[in-house]
Design an enzyme around this catalytic site. Structure first.
Site, PDB file in Angstrom:
ATOM      1  N   SER A 196       0.842  -1.189   0.000  1.00 22.04           N
ATOM      2  CA  SER A 196       0.000   0.000   0.000  1.00 22.04           C
ATOM      3  C   SER A 196       0.878   1.239   0.000  1.00 22.04           C
ATOM      4  CB  SER A 196      -0.937  -0.028   1.209  1.00 22.04           C
ATOM      5  OG  SER A 196      -1.748   1.109   1.230  1.00 22.04           O
ATOM      6  N   CYS A 197       0.425   2.264   0.695  1.00 22.78           N
ATOM      7  CA  CYS A 197       1.089   3.563   0.647  1.00 22.78           C
ATOM      8  C   CYS A 197       1.608   3.939   2.029  1.00 22.78           C
ATOM      9  CB  CYS A 197       0.102   4.623   0.165  1.00 22.78           C
ATOM     10  SG  CYS A 197      -0.945   4.102  -1.203  1.00 22.78           S
ATOM     11  N   ASP A 198       2.124   5.151   2.129  1.00 23.45           N
ATOM     12  CA  ASP A 198       2.540   5.706   3.408  1.00 23.45           C
ATOM     13  C   ASP A 198       2.090   7.154   3.463  1.00 23.45           C
ATOM     14  OD1 ASP A 198       4.523   3.648   4.784  1.00 23.45           O
ATOM     15  OD2 ASP A 198       4.952   3.630   2.641  1.00 23.45           O
ATOM     16  N   ASN A 211       2.921   9.242  -0.060  1.00 25.91           N
ATOM     17  CA  ASN A 211       3.271   8.508  -1.270  1.00 25.91           C
ATOM     18  C   ASN A 211       2.109   7.612  -1.644  1.00 25.91           C
ATOM     19  OD1 ASN A 211       5.800   9.479  -1.812  1.00 25.91           O
ATOM     20  ND2 ASN A 211       6.905   7.711  -1.009  1.00 25.91           N
ATOM     21  N   GLU A 225      -4.979   4.581   2.942  1.00 24.18           N
ATOM     22  CA  GLU A 225      -4.127   3.397   2.828  1.00 24.18           C
ATOM     23  C   GLU A 225      -4.996   2.153   2.733  1.00 24.18           C
ATOM     24  OE1 GLU A 225      -0.928   3.977   2.822  1.00 24.18           O
ATOM     25  OE2 GLU A 225      -1.040   6.055   3.508  1.00 24.18           O
TER      26      GLU A 225
END
Length: 441
Positions: free
Chosen positions: A28-30, A49, A116
């Site tokens: 996933s993302c941060d 991100n 996320e």
């Protein structure tokens, strides 16, 4: 891990072989936030991100504020329709070009949201409902503070649910966590089906592709604890821990693991007290931590926002609109009346289609003008050391000009609105010129 097979069918379309969700690792993302006194200059700093499948194009778009007189007309999101509201706020969004919602964005009141993908004990619903990305956009369009955005999201979650395929041409579904910030505060909202918990942020905080709210719960779904008890996830005697109950994570070891969540917090904590928007940009570019991701899943777009606590100063939002943040330029956007169209970060539009998995799945080539030139530049950076260094040096010089302009605005409080209406589009054009001049030479 096997990557998707992509091949051209001509006429602006690509074919992509679908990958079952069972064969895809849950990346996933941060998303990050830092509040005073962790930051410099009494500013809230937000960053995200967006880590998505490597061939997905993300566009940056602006949607003006609007009044909706015909409330009987329903609003079409990615898969389902929802009730419209009388008024929506102006928003700037970074979104996968195939869908309605957004991975991240901001509104005219300084509210920022990023989401996320999260997984846990509750089975993921593939039934079409609201995507987490739809909820990001709806929260931004309908709320003028961070906590009101939280209210919007949980109300929509209760009424419409979350679910559906989250990738174009591939089977990929998940539940969502959200980081929501404004000039004064920030909230973490984490969900499992219709159940949720929320934590008001103090100092610094980040989220990644895991639940992270433990025993500090400031707001929650009224039946969240009872549902966990019914499912046997909580005995009703020990102190309630949302992550322990709703996921498989050992919360005692959560901050000592090698996960991106843990590494991201360490980076924030390392700079606590001295965090600037440049600090946040460097965190998003960090490769050793895995935050700057590459591979089948990579960082397809990035965003950083500066939210001054002084209401007389503008909020400034920086977007890459391109993948690989260490090889991209963060470009500023400020809300003012009569914003110029963001044509160079707007993807081509095609006839409405459903992003379902087929073998092969035929999808349009959604690359916008900046994305196309950026791809050509990345190829040159990889193939020519000398030209690559020239391009990167010019990109960093352009971004230094961005930083200096931002600081000038925040220090002086002066905003030239005639220039600001074209601020983001002009920096995009300047970036494209860098690529064109080196590609043609």
């Amino acid at each position: 891990m096997l990557g998707p097979t992509t091949f051209s069918l001509g006429a602006g379309f690509l074919a992509v072989a679908a990958i079952p969700v069972s064969e895809m690792e849950p990346y996933s993302c941060d998303t990050f936030v830092a509040l005073p006194p962790a930051t410099v200059g009494n500013r809230v700093i937000f960053g995200k991100n967006s880590d998505r499948l490597f061939d997905e194009v993300q566009e940056v778009i602006y949607c003006p504020a609007a009044v909706h007189n015909d409330l009987e007309k329903r609003l079409k999101c990615t898969y389902i329709e929802v009730d419209q509201v009388p008024e929506t706020y102006a928003v700037v969004l970074s979104r996968p070009a195939w869908l309605w919602g957004a991975e991240m964005g901001a509104n005219e009141h300084g509210v920022c949201i990023g989401n996320e993908a999260v997984w846990g004990r509750e089975d993921i619903s593939k039934e079409e409902a609201l995507l987490g990305m739809d909820l990001v956009r709806l929260g931004l369009e309908r709320a003028d503070t961070a906590e009101k955005a939280l209210d919007v999201i949980v109300d929509l979650l209760e009424k419409y649910g979350q679910g559906g395929n989250c990738a174009e041409g591939k089977e990929f579904s998940y539940y969502n966590s959200f980081l929501i910030a404004d000039r004064n505060e920030a909230w973490i909202l984490e969900t499992s089906g219709k159940y949720w918990a929320a934590e008001r942020v103090q100092g610094v905080r980040n989220i990644s592709n895991q639940l992270s709210i433990t025993t500090k719960i400031d707001r929650e779904h009224p039946d969240m604890r009872n549902y966990a008890k019914q499912r046997g996830w909580w005995d009703g005697k020990e102190e309630f821990d949302f992550t322990a109950a709703y996921s498989y994570i050992d919360t005692a070891a959560m901050m000592t693991s090698p996960s991106r969540y843990c590494q991201g917090y360490k980076l924030l904590d390392k700079h606590r007290g001295n965090i600037t928007f440049e600090t946040m940009m460097e965190i998003l570019r960090d490769r050793p931590s895995g935050i700057n991701m590459k591979g089948e899943f990579l960082t397809t777009a990035s965003m950083v926002s500066v939210l001054p606590q002084d209401p007389s100063l503008p909020c400034i939002h920086l977007f890459t609109a391109t993948p690989h943040p260490e090889r991209s330029v963060f470009k500023p956007f400020i809300f003012v009346p009569h914003i110029s169209p963001l044509l160079d970060t707007k993807s081509p539009t095609f006839e409405p289609e459903r992003p379902v998995a087929k073998k092969p799945y035929v999808k349009p080539d959604r690359r916008h003008p900046l994305y196309q030139k950026h791809q050509e530049a990345l190829e040159m950076i990889s193939n020519s050391k000398e030209k690559g260094k020239t391009i990167l040096d010019k990109m960093r010089k352009l971004e230094k000009a961005v930083s200096e302009e931002i600081e000038s605005i925040l220090q002086s409080g002066h905003l030239d609105e005639e220039k600001t209406v074209n601020l983001f589009p002009q920096y995009v054009k300047d970036e494209i010129k860098i690529y064109q001049s080196n590609i043609s030479s």
